[in-house]
Structures are given as structure tokens and as C-alpha cells.
Design an enzyme around this catalytic site. Structure first.
Site, PDB file in Angstrom:
ATOM      1  N   LYS A 111       4.747 -14.362   4.892  1.00 21.30           N
ATOM      2  CA  LYS A 111       4.833 -15.315   3.777  1.00 21.30           C
ATOM      3  C   LYS A 111       6.305 -15.386   3.376  1.00 21.30           C
ATOM      4  O   LYS A 111       6.669 -15.139   2.217  1.00 21.30           O
ATOM      5  CB  LYS A 111       3.932 -14.807   2.623  1.00 21.30           C
ATOM      6  CG  LYS A 111       3.783 -15.762   1.453  1.00 21.30           C
ATOM      7  CD  LYS A 111       2.952 -16.986   1.772  1.00 21.30           C
ATOM      8  CE  LYS A 111       2.938 -17.953   0.588  1.00 21.30           C
ATOM      9  NZ  LYS A 111       2.331 -19.245   0.919  1.00 21.30           N
ATOM     10  N   ASP A 121     -10.912  -8.730   7.428  1.00 17.43           N
ATOM     11  CA  ASP A 121     -12.257  -8.874   6.836  1.00 17.43           C
ATOM     12  C   ASP A 121     -12.732 -10.324   6.976  1.00 17.43           C
ATOM     13  O   ASP A 121     -13.906 -10.584   7.236  1.00 17.43           O
ATOM     14  CB  ASP A 121     -12.249  -8.486   5.350  1.00 17.43           C
ATOM     15  CG  ASP A 121     -12.545  -7.005   5.153  1.00 17.43           C
ATOM     16  OD1 ASP A 121     -12.296  -6.231   6.099  1.00 17.43           O
ATOM     17  OD2 ASP A 121     -13.029  -6.618   4.068  1.00 17.43           O
ATOM     18  N   ASP A 179      -5.163  -6.515   6.154  1.00 22.79           N
ATOM     19  CA  ASP A 179      -6.411  -6.039   5.550  1.00 22.79           C
ATOM     20  C   ASP A 179      -7.322  -7.217   5.227  1.00 22.79           C
ATOM     21  O   ASP A 179      -8.504  -7.250   5.585  1.00 22.79           O
ATOM     22  CB  ASP A 179      -6.047  -5.269   4.267  1.00 22.79           C
ATOM     23  CG  ASP A 179      -7.208  -4.452   3.739  1.00 22.79           C
ATOM     24  OD1 ASP A 179      -8.262  -4.396   4.414  1.00 22.79           O
ATOM     25  OD2 ASP A 179      -7.066  -3.858   2.653  1.00 22.79           O
ATOM     26  N   TYR A 198       0.818  -1.217   0.000  1.00 18.94           N
ATOM     27  CA  TYR A 198       0.000   0.000   0.000  1.00 18.94           C
ATOM     28  C   TYR A 198       0.851   1.266   0.000  1.00 18.94           C
ATOM     29  O   TYR A 198       0.375   2.345   0.293  1.00 18.94           O
ATOM     30  CB  TYR A 198      -0.923   0.011   1.229  1.00 18.94           C
ATOM     31  CG  TYR A 198      -2.001  -1.051   1.206  1.00 18.94           C
ATOM     32  CD1 TYR A 198      -1.873  -2.182   0.422  1.00 18.94           C
ATOM     33  CD2 TYR A 198      -3.139  -0.929   1.970  1.00 18.94           C
ATOM     34  CE1 TYR A 198      -2.840  -3.168   0.408  1.00 18.94           C
ATOM     35  CE2 TYR A 198      -4.122  -1.906   1.952  1.00 18.94           C
ATOM     36  CZ  TYR A 198      -3.965  -3.025   1.176  1.00 18.94           C
ATOM     37  OH  TYR A 198      -4.928  -3.998   1.166  1.00 18.94           O
ATOM     38  N   ASP A 232      -1.215 -18.150   4.550  1.00 21.34           N
ATOM     39  CA  ASP A 232      -2.224 -19.052   3.965  1.00 21.34           C
ATOM     40  C   ASP A 232      -2.775 -20.006   5.033  1.00 21.34           C
ATOM     41  O   ASP A 232      -3.985 -20.231   5.114  1.00 21.34           O
ATOM     42  CB  ASP A 232      -1.661 -19.817   2.754  1.00 21.34           C
ATOM     43  CG  ASP A 232      -0.212 -20.229   2.916  1.00 21.34           C
ATOM     44  OD1 ASP A 232       0.368 -19.947   3.984  1.00 21.34           O
ATOM     45  OD2 ASP A 232       0.346 -20.845   2.000  1.00 21.34           O
TER      46      ASP A 232
END
Ligand code: ATP
Length: 331
Positions: A167, A229, A225, A120, A201
Site C-alpha cells: 500500500k 483468510d 493475514d 504485529y 485493496d
């Protein structure tokens, strides 16, 4: 001394849910002064600018900002405000509510998301007709301060474990810069707060299958982010999920949900996310007991079935806000 709160209602259901939240604050024994400033999609259409200089200036000078929702202009408004005010933490709690259908009623986790960099950071390039790139920026400084915030938060809130999500098997350079830094910070809290790390993951799966294994999650911007959610979906959807953007000098408080254009203007949006967000604002402004009281009032209101349509109730946005206020001792 009176604290200044800038309210940016934004678009869609933003004005409705922030209206309900501000009405509650006005009913509590707090010394706050409110001023409202425009920003968002509608404003951009009218004036060409989504975030006017006056709004940015007021937000910078305020003690706290309450933001409703903006749609397509999120990058121009929300991301810009977070960057300008250097609110490097995005705090997103996920807790099951009694009376709301939920995959696991014992879910109670907090995601501490780094809020200023990663994918971002705004560095995107259109290199050719075929190739576009986006740059993932991970710095030691930002990783260190978000890690320290997560461990301090865990310690202050009596939470036992911090899990770093990454990751690094696929993104070893940026992933390990983040992970090594969090690990270094974790050593300062040894004996007080447990520490583990997990791939993003696997985390996505465990959040659904075994959310109880998480307490405080610390992670980079994009993963945070998406995971927050996902976690919001576990406990009843976006209408219930608050967030706080916190820096050394500023706080921006906003519901996780967007403008919800499908229900905007009907006074039916669930105000819970906005109300819980101002709970975080109260804590930030030095009213921790009131924050706890407000959270309890929300829990009781939902458990009593005094809710908006999305949770099966028949109250309007305004009525649900009033029902919460009535359950505090101050109404
Ligand atoms: P945006 O483009 O602004 O992100 P969106 O519709 O893509 O808008 P959300 O606004 O987050 O995304 O809404 C997703 C879904 O959740 C919609 O069906 C919306 O009605 C519902 N929703 C979002 N916020 C609320 C709320 N406060 N109360 C009830 N339902 C909500």
C-alpha cells in the site's frame, strides 16, 4: 535419525484436529517421535501462563511443531512461538478442491506472508485518553529474506509469477522499503519467475473476482493475514486451509482456523486443514513424496464425499482422518 515432533494441541477443536493429523503421521512410514505439550487459553486460566517455559523449550529443541489452535491467547502463544523460533515465513496455500462449492474452481495460489514484523511487532502505545498508536516496522532484512523465499518457492514449485502486495501510495516509507527490496530480489530471478506488484485493496477485489491471476503472492504481515483468510473463504472455508511457519532452523505447522468454540468437543471439526499442515511438515522434514501422497489422499477423500458436516458429509473428525489414511498406500 528419528525426528522429534512437538504437538501443542491447544484449545477448542485443536486437540481433535491435531489428534486426527497425528494418527495419520503414525500410519505413514516416517521415523517421527511425538511429545505433547500444553499451551493456550484454558492453561492460562488454570495457571496464569498461556505458554509455559517447558513448552517453549521443547518447541525450540524439536525438529518440527504441530500447533492446534488457541483463542484469546494467540499473541502470547502463536505470535511468541513464531518470534522465538524465528519462523519468518507464513506459507498459506489456497487451492480449490473438487467436490467443494467454490467461486472459482481454478483457484490455486500461495500466499507467502512475512511473519515477524509489520503491525504485529507488538509496539503499541496508549498516549492519552484520546490517542493510541501502533508502529509498523518494515526492515530491509526481513523484506529481503521473505522475497527470496517467495522467488525460491516459485522456482522450486514450478510456479511462474510472484506478485508483491503493498500500500505504498498511502504508506510510502514502509511500503517502498518493502517494495523496493522485493523488486531488487526479483532481478535475480529475471527470465525464470515473472514479477509484478499490486495495491492491497485492488488485490482484495481480484482475489474474489479473478483469483486465477495470482500464483505466488508475497506480502507484509497484516495484509497477508487478511488476504489469506479471504482466499480461504473462496475455496470452502477455514476448515480446509493449512499453514506453515518456516524459518532457517524451525517449522511450526498449524491450521489457519481458530478454536471453533461452537463445535468444539463434538468430534465434528474438519481435520483437513490440520492434515494438510502436517503435509507441509512432512516436506519440511525431508519426506516430499509422502507429502504429495498425503495431499492427493485428501483431494480424493473430499472428492468422494467422505467429509465432515461442514462440507455436507456425515463423518466425524476421527473418521475423516482415517478415510484419508486409508487412501494412502500405507494403511
Ligand atoms: P477463535 O476465537 O479461536 O479464532 P472463532 O470461532 O472466532 O475462534 P474460528 O475458530 O476460526 O474462529 O471459526 C470460525 C468459524 O469457522 C466457526 O463457525 C467455526 O465453527 C468454523 N470452523 C473453524 N474451523 C473449523 C473446522 N476445522 N471445521 C469446521 N468448521 C470450522
Amino acid at each position: 535419525m528419528t525426528k522429534q515432533v512437538v504437538v501443542i494441541p491447544g484449545d477448542g477443536v485443536g486437540p481433535e484436529v491435531t489428534g486426527a493429523a497425528v494418527d495419520i503421521l503414525k500410519g505413514l512410514p516416517v521415523d517421527l517421535d511425538f511429545s505433547t505439550y500444553p499451551a493456550g487459553d484454558k492453561l492460562k486460566k488454570e495457571t496464569g501462563k498461556a505458554l509455559p517455559d517447558e513448552t517453549l523449550q521443547a518447541a525450540t529443541e524439536a525438529d518440527a511443531v504441530l500447533l492446534g489452535a488457541v483463542g484469546n491467547t494467540a499473541a502470547e502463544v502463536v505470535i511468541r512461538l513464531r518470534q522465538e523460533l524465528d519462523t519468518f515465513v507464513n506459507l498459506r496455500p489456497t487451492k480449490a478442491f473438487s467436490g467443494v462449492d467454490c467461486i472459482n474452481p481454478n483457484t490455486d495460489l500461495v500466499i507467502v506472508r512475512e511473519n515477524t514484523e509489520c503491525l504485529y511487532s507488538g509496539i503499541e502505545h496508549d498516549l492519552s485518553d484520546n490517542v493510541t498508536t501502533a508502529t509498523r516496522v518494515i526492515t530491509k532484512r526481513a523484506s529481503e529474506r521473505i522475497a527470496r523465499y517467495a522467488f525460491d518457492y516459485a522456482r522450486a514449485e514450478g510456479r511462474s509469477r510472484v506478485t508483491a502486495i503493498h500500500k505504498n501510495n498511502v504508506l510510502p516509507v514502509t511500503g517502498n522499503r518493502f517494495l523496493d527490496t522485493v523488486e531488487e530480489v526479483s532481478e535475480e530471478y529475471e527470465g525464470e519467475v515473472e514479477y509484478e506488484d499490486l495495491l492491497v485493496d485492488a488485490t482484495a477485489m481480484y482475489i474474489v473476482m479473478d483469483p486465477e491471476r495470482f500464483d505466488v503472492i508475497v506480502t507484509t504481515n497484516l495484509f497477508g493475514d487478511i488476504l489469506s483468510d479471504e482466499a480461504a473463504g473462496l475455496v470452502g472455508g477455514l476448515g480446509l486451509s493449512p499453514s506453515a511457519n518456516i524459518g532457517d532452523d524451525h517449522g511450526i505447522f498449524e491450521p489457519v482456523h481458530g478454536t471453533a468454540p461452537d463445535i468444539a468437543g463434538e468430534n465434528v471439526a474438519n481435520p483437513t486443514a490440520a492434515i494438510l499442515s502436517v503435509g507441509y511438515m512432512l516436506k519440511f522434514l525431508g519426506y516430499p513424496e509422502l507429502a504429495t501422497e498425503l495431499e492427493t489422499a485428501v483431494d480424493e477423500t473430499i472428492a468422494a464425499g467422505q467429509t465432515t458436516l461442514d462440507l455436507g458429509g456425515d463423518l466425524s473428525t476421527t473418521e475423516m482422518g482415517q478415510a484419508v489414511l486409508e487412501r494412502t498406500d500405507y494403511e
